[in-house]
Scaffold this active site. Structure first.
Site, short mmCIF file in Angstrom:
data_model
loop_
_atom_site.label_atom_id
_atom_site.label_comp_id
_atom_site.label_asym_id
_atom_site.label_seq_id
_atom_site.Cartn_x
_atom_site.Cartn_y
_atom_site.Cartn_z
N TYR A 31 0.84 -1.20 0.00
CA TYR A 31 0.00 0.00 0.00
C TYR A 31 0.87 1.25 0.00
CZ TYR A 31 0.90 -0.15 5.09
OH TYR A 31 1.50 -0.21 6.32
N PRO A 32 0.40 2.31 -0.67
CA PRO A 32 1.12 3.58 -0.64
C PRO A 32 0.63 4.45 0.50
CG PRO A 32 -0.66 3.75 -2.20
CD PRO A 32 -0.73 2.35 -1.61
N MET A 33 1.43 5.43 0.88
CA MET A 33 1.01 6.35 1.93
C MET A 33 1.68 7.71 1.76
SD MET A 33 3.10 5.13 5.34
CE MET A 33 2.58 6.64 6.16
N HIS A 39 6.92 4.46 16.39
CA HIS A 39 6.39 3.64 15.31
C HIS A 39 7.26 2.40 15.10
CE1 HIS A 39 3.38 3.39 12.24
NE2 HIS A 39 4.24 3.43 11.23
#
Length: 279
Positions: free
Chosen positions: A174-176, A201
């Site tokens: 997935y892109p972000m 994170h």
């Protein structure tokens, strides 16, 4: 300004399509155009498909992995990496060339380059962080942790730049972006604050060591999204668990914007053709 370099400036590198540090990375997703198929793929098309996913050594990219994709958005997907962008794109061109190309449609792709993030702690920053968390600056325990990190860092950075793809059964892609909205503009936060959030994170991800392997590639200036996330997992449960857990980190909860998710299962050319029932 004349646009000419100063005679005292360091010499410029030679023009090249090869990145100075990382590798080019291509994520490609396709569907079989069954509406154009009056019958299963011909032997010629099957041969072309298999050859595209397993090119000869002299033209093969450094890394290539293929997956059948779950859901209606795509039938199969590839991740390809190499220093040479032509070798990456050649895989895509081999799939859409005649005669096979009339039966395959690209549905989504992402172009990026591997990198070592600015948030990866240097040895000095790693030591400072331990001290800020309460470690004694003169303790043997601190010195041992710093020494161990110094030994691991080159190997970890090599995996970020030129990763080995784990042969695990499940993966998601997935892109972000990082948010720019008022009150949550990542790019106006001071580096110290961003670095602290990214350290939190990273700690969330460490809990999945041995279960999930991650690759972050940068699309800034290359594609519509800023980063591409690839997660490989020993079991699809871990994909769900890690993404859910990390969304509670402030770096994601407040500042992250996500694009489309694709989930795939590792498969070679023959397995993809059989799974998609096109031969």
């Amino acid at each position: 300004m004349s646009g000419r370099p100063s005679p005292h400036a360091a010499p410029l590198p030679e023009p090249s399509t090869i990145p100075e540090n990382g590798w080019h990375c291509g994520h490609f997703f396709y569907r079989f155009r069954r509406e154009a198929m009056a019958a299963p793929l011909t032997p010629e098309c099957v041969t072309q498909f298999c050859a595209a996913l397993s090119p000869p050594d002299d033209v093969a990219p450094e890394r290539i992995a293929s997956y059948w994709i779950s859901g209606h958005e795509a039938d199969f997907g590839l991740i390809v990496m190499d220093p040479d962008p032509a070798k990456v794109d050649a895989i895509h061109q081999s799939l859409i060339a005649p005669p096979l190309g009339q039966f395959i449609e690209g549905v989504w792709s992402f172009v990026s380059i591997s990198e070592v993030s600015e948030y990866v702690p240097t040895i000095e920053r790693f030591r400072d962080r331990l001290i800020s968390e309460g470690a004694d600056p003169e303790s043997d325990e601190l010195k041992a942790k710093v020494a161990a990190y110094e030994r691991r860092l080159p190997m970890m950075n090599e995996q970020r730049l030129r990763p080995e793809f784990p042969d695990w059964p499940a993966a998601c892609f997935y892109p972000m972006n990082k948010s720019r909205v008022p009150g949550a503009n990542w790019f106006t936060e001071p580096f110290s604050h961003r670095n602290k959030m990214m350290a939190e994170h990273a700690q969330s991800g460490i809990a999945f060591a041995g279960k999930v392997s991650q690759l972050i590639t940068v699309g800034v200036g290359l594609d519509d999204w800023e980063w591409m996330v690839t997660l490989w997992a020993r079991n699809p449960d871990y994909l769900k668990d890690i993404v859910y857990k990390m969304r509670f980190d402030i770096a994601s909860a407040k500042y992250a914007e996500f694009g489309p998710f694709y989930v795939g299962y590792r498969a070679g050319a023959d397995e993809i053709l059989d799974h998609c029932k096109v031969r």
